[in-house]
Design a protein around this motif. Structure first.
Motif, PDB file in Angstrom:
ATOM      1  N   ALA A 529       0.834  -1.198   0.000  1.00 39.22           N
ATOM      2  CA  ALA A 529       0.000   0.000   0.000  1.00 39.22           C
ATOM      3  C   ALA A 529       0.873   1.254   0.000  1.00 39.22           C
ATOM      4  O   ALA A 529       0.587   2.226  -0.720  1.00 39.22           O
ATOM      5  N   GLU A 530       1.939   1.254   0.780  1.00 40.00           N
ATOM      6  CA  GLU A 530       2.848   2.402   0.808  1.00 40.00           C
ATOM      7  C   GLU A 530       3.509   2.605  -0.545  1.00 40.00           C
ATOM      8  O   GLU A 530       3.695   3.738  -1.003  1.00 40.00           O
ATOM      9  N   ILE A 531       3.863   1.512  -1.195  1.00 33.94           N
ATOM     10  CA  ILE A 531       4.471   1.608  -2.526  1.00 33.94           C
ATOM     11  C   ILE A 531       3.486   2.248  -3.504  1.00 33.94           C
ATOM     12  O   ILE A 531       3.848   3.128  -4.297  1.00 33.94           O
ATOM     13  N   ALA A 532       2.228   1.822  -3.457  1.00 35.97           N
ATOM     14  CA  ALA A 532       1.215   2.376  -4.363  1.00 35.97           C
ATOM     15  C   ALA A 532       1.007   3.866  -4.115  1.00 35.97           C
ATOM     16  O   ALA A 532       0.838   4.651  -5.057  1.00 35.97           O
ATOM     17  N   LEU A 533       1.036   4.268  -2.856  1.00 35.59           N
ATOM     18  CA  LEU A 533       0.785   5.668  -2.513  1.00 35.59           C
ATOM     19  C   LEU A 533       1.904   6.596  -2.975  1.00 35.59           C
ATOM     20  O   LEU A 533       1.684   7.803  -3.154  1.00 35.59           O
ATOM     21  N   ALA A 547       5.798  -4.887  -9.628  1.00 29.22           N
ATOM     22  CA  ALA A 547       7.256  -5.068  -9.639  1.00 29.22           C
ATOM     23  C   ALA A 547       7.764  -5.507  -8.269  1.00 29.22           C
ATOM     24  O   ALA A 547       8.722  -6.287  -8.164  1.00 29.22           O
ATOM     25  N   ALA A 548       7.122  -5.039  -7.211  1.00 30.02           N
ATOM     26  CA  ALA A 548       7.551  -5.380  -5.857  1.00 30.02           C
ATOM     27  C   ALA A 548       7.292  -6.846  -5.530  1.00 30.02           C
ATOM     28  O   ALA A 548       7.873  -7.381  -4.585  1.00 30.02           O
ATOM     29  N   LEU A 549       6.452  -7.489  -6.314  1.00 29.98           N
ATOM     30  CA  LEU A 549       6.111  -8.887  -6.055  1.00 29.98           C
ATOM     31  C   LEU A 549       6.936  -9.856  -6.877  1.00 29.98           C
ATOM     32  O   LEU A 549       6.835 -11.070  -6.708  1.00 29.98           O
ATOM     33  N   VAL A 550       7.737  -9.327  -7.798  1.00 28.83           N
ATOM     34  CA  VAL A 550       8.551 -10.198  -8.665  1.00 28.83           C
ATOM     35  C   VAL A 550       9.692 -10.813  -7.866  1.00 28.83           C
ATOM     36  O   VAL A 550      10.384 -10.115  -7.122  1.00 28.83           O
TER      37      VAL A 550
END
Length: 550
Positions: A529-533, A547-550
């Motif tokens: 959520a912080e990455i999206a914000l 990308a953070a889930l790769v």
């Protein structure tokens, strides 16, 4: 090999040969009739009656959200005002074909200028006109092709009448060049569980017969895929099928944090499908089906029976009922027949109910009586609540009728920004992401011209969701999501990271979201959520989280 980008609906993946949808019938020529006005008028009456009957039959067969859309189309086909426009052209000597073509085009332009619900209905006029013209010409109406084998359907967009009856054993996936995540095509594809990527601008360049991979999770269409890519897509599709076949379990994160997975329903008959797919209850029951096709408000007895039927299907489970959400895209003459230049910003939702409080009180009476006869855990909520005062008004009134759990829909930035004060009065909040996105981005969700702004991944929208989630946590009160955003598996994880305690969606999306949540802890969800914000736009937020889930 190449990848075409769009907006994926769900998390499925499919592959197969492309079949393009036929282009519309050519416009008729403006020539004088040789048959005479009476004969032309009779031809039109017969054609329109046949089309309306066909749409009504399709509606009854389709059920779900498609039924409401198709019934609305049938009503438009026989609209007296539209018929007067057709007759005027016949009286001027036009043929039936030209009268229909020209009258429908003029009516469409008028509706587009009005905007809102009527603006959306304008798009349906093209489909209705094509069907009437086909009847007049004695040819098949343009529609979904039937090549005799499974295929990937490519179209500019699909009319509701076509989407409603897609043969799921033949249509492997759907690609459209137009539309957005909240278009009718997207909503109906989500409801039916069709793998789809919409808004693929370059889809018009795809050719019949070429093999493509349609990856809804990635929002991509791969052209000229390699054997390895095809194999990986097959493996993913098989794994997804296996996951769907597993017994449904309550929604939870990998660390055991419970996240209730609920269903969005439009009428009691939809309950069985939701239960079979493992819905833990109902997060949004739309009561409009009782009102939209009526000339006057239904009686308390009529309402009570429908609510009782719904509640009986979910004994012991939570059922959140949204009171009548009329106005804007769902106008009702007996509630508010005043012309509004911008109905999306007018007398809609709780505002309209408050102006006709007898209808509001009758609905609360029917709900209270149905609640007394059943054992479901009934929650009620008011639509489009904007102020703290409105919240206090509604919750006080609901409790007056003995309804123990009363909450509000958070659909406008004002109530999101004051969520702590709103939740001081309400027992819960439910975020409607479709409207919250519309009002945050100043983009009418019924207009295709601004569909690109209608993306709940936008950081501005997510920040407002976070405000409500944080307020709910401080107050110790539930915060649910009941907009289309909850059906996006990746976004669902982000929404939980922003404080959502339950997610409600079309039943077909439950298994994908259940799996996505089970793979992430609450700490991971908050990090995503912080990455999206931190992104600047919707595309950036989606890409950064992926990308953070790769």
């Amino acid at each position: 090999m190449g990848a075409l980008r769009g907006v994926g609906i769900g998390a499925g993946v499919a592959q197969g040969p492309v079949i393009r949808m036929a282009e519309p019938l050519p416009a008729p020529e403006n020539v004088k009739s040789v048959l005479g006005a009476e004969a032309e008028r009779a031809r039109i009456r017969d054609a329109i009656a046949a089309v309306a009957a066909e749409l009504t039959a399709r509606a009854e067969s389709a059920g779900g959200a498609a039924q409401e859309v198709l019934e609305a189309q049938a009503m438009i086909a026989e609209d007296p005002t539209l018929q007067d426009e057709v007759d005027a052209r016949i009286d001027d000597g036009a043929t039936a074909e030209w009268a229909v073509h020209d009258a429908f085009a003029g009516f469409k332009a008028t509706l587009e200028a009005v905007g809102g619900y009527l603006g959306e209905r304008a798009a349906d006029l093209d489909d209705i006109a094509q069907r009437v013209l086909a009847r007049l010409r004695g040819v098949a109406a343009p529609g979904v092709p039937d090549p005799g084998h499974p295929f990937v359907l490519v179209a500019r967009d699909l009319a509701p009448a076509d989407t409603a009856l897609l043969k799921l054993d033949q249509v492997l996936a759907l690609i459209t060049s137009d539309g957005g995540p909240t278009s009718h095509t997207a909503i109906l594809a989500r409801e039916k569980g069709i793998v789809a990527v919409v808004g693929v601008v370059q889809a018009t360049g795809l050719s019949d017969g070429e093999t493509v991979i349609v990856d809804a999770a990635a929002g991509a269409v791969t052209t000229m895929p390699s054997p390895d890519e095809l194999a990986r897509a097959t493996e993913r599709a098989s794994a997804r099928q296996s996951a769907e076949a597993l017994p449904a379990t309550p929604g939870a994160l990998a660390d055991g944090t419970p996240i209730a997975l609920l269903a969005n329903l439009g009428k009691p008959a939809d309950a069985a499908d939701a239960v079979s797919r493992g819905a833990e209850g109902v997060g949004l029951f739309r009561t409009e089906f009782l009102f939209l096709s009526a000339a006057q408000a239904p009686t308390v007895a009529q309402q009570r029976e429908s609510y009782r039927e719904l509640l009986a299907a979910f004994e012991g489970k939570k059922v959140v009922v949204r009171l009548l959400d009329a106005g804007a895209d769902k106008p009702l003459a007996f509630l508010n027949d005043a012309h509004e230049e911008n109905p999306a910003l007018g007398l809609r939702g709780l505002r309209a109910l408050r102006a006709s409080e007898d209808i509001l009180r009758e609905q609360l009476t029917a709900l209270a009586e149905a609640d007394a006869e059943t054992s479901a855990d009934l929650w009620v909520m008011a639509p489009m609540v904007t102020t703290v005062e409105e919240t206090a008004y509604f919750t006080t009134l609901a409790r007056e009728y003995g309804l123990k759990t009363a909450g509000v829909m958070v659909e406008v930035p004002a109530s999101a920004l004051l969520a702590d004060r709103v939740l001081a009065h309400a027992d819960f909040a439910s975020i409607g992401t479709n409207d919250l996105t519309q009002y945050t981005m100043a983009a009418d969700r019924m207009l295709g011209s601004v569909a690109g702004f209608q993306d709940p991944w936008h950081p501005a929208v997510l920040r407002l969701v976070g405000e409500v989630g944080a307020a709910g946590a401080r107050a110790g009160k539930p915060v649910g999501i009941c907009g289309e955003a909850a059906a996006d598996p990746l976004l669902a994880v982000v929404l939980v990271g922003l404080g959502a305690t339950s997610l409600s969606m079309a039943p077909a999306a439950l298994s994908d979201v259940r799996l996505a949540l089970s793979e992430r802890t609450l700490e991971e969800a908050r990090r995503l959520a912080e990455i999206a914000l931190t992104a600047d736009d919707a595309a950036g937020a989606r890409a950064a989280v992926a990308a953070a889930l790769v």
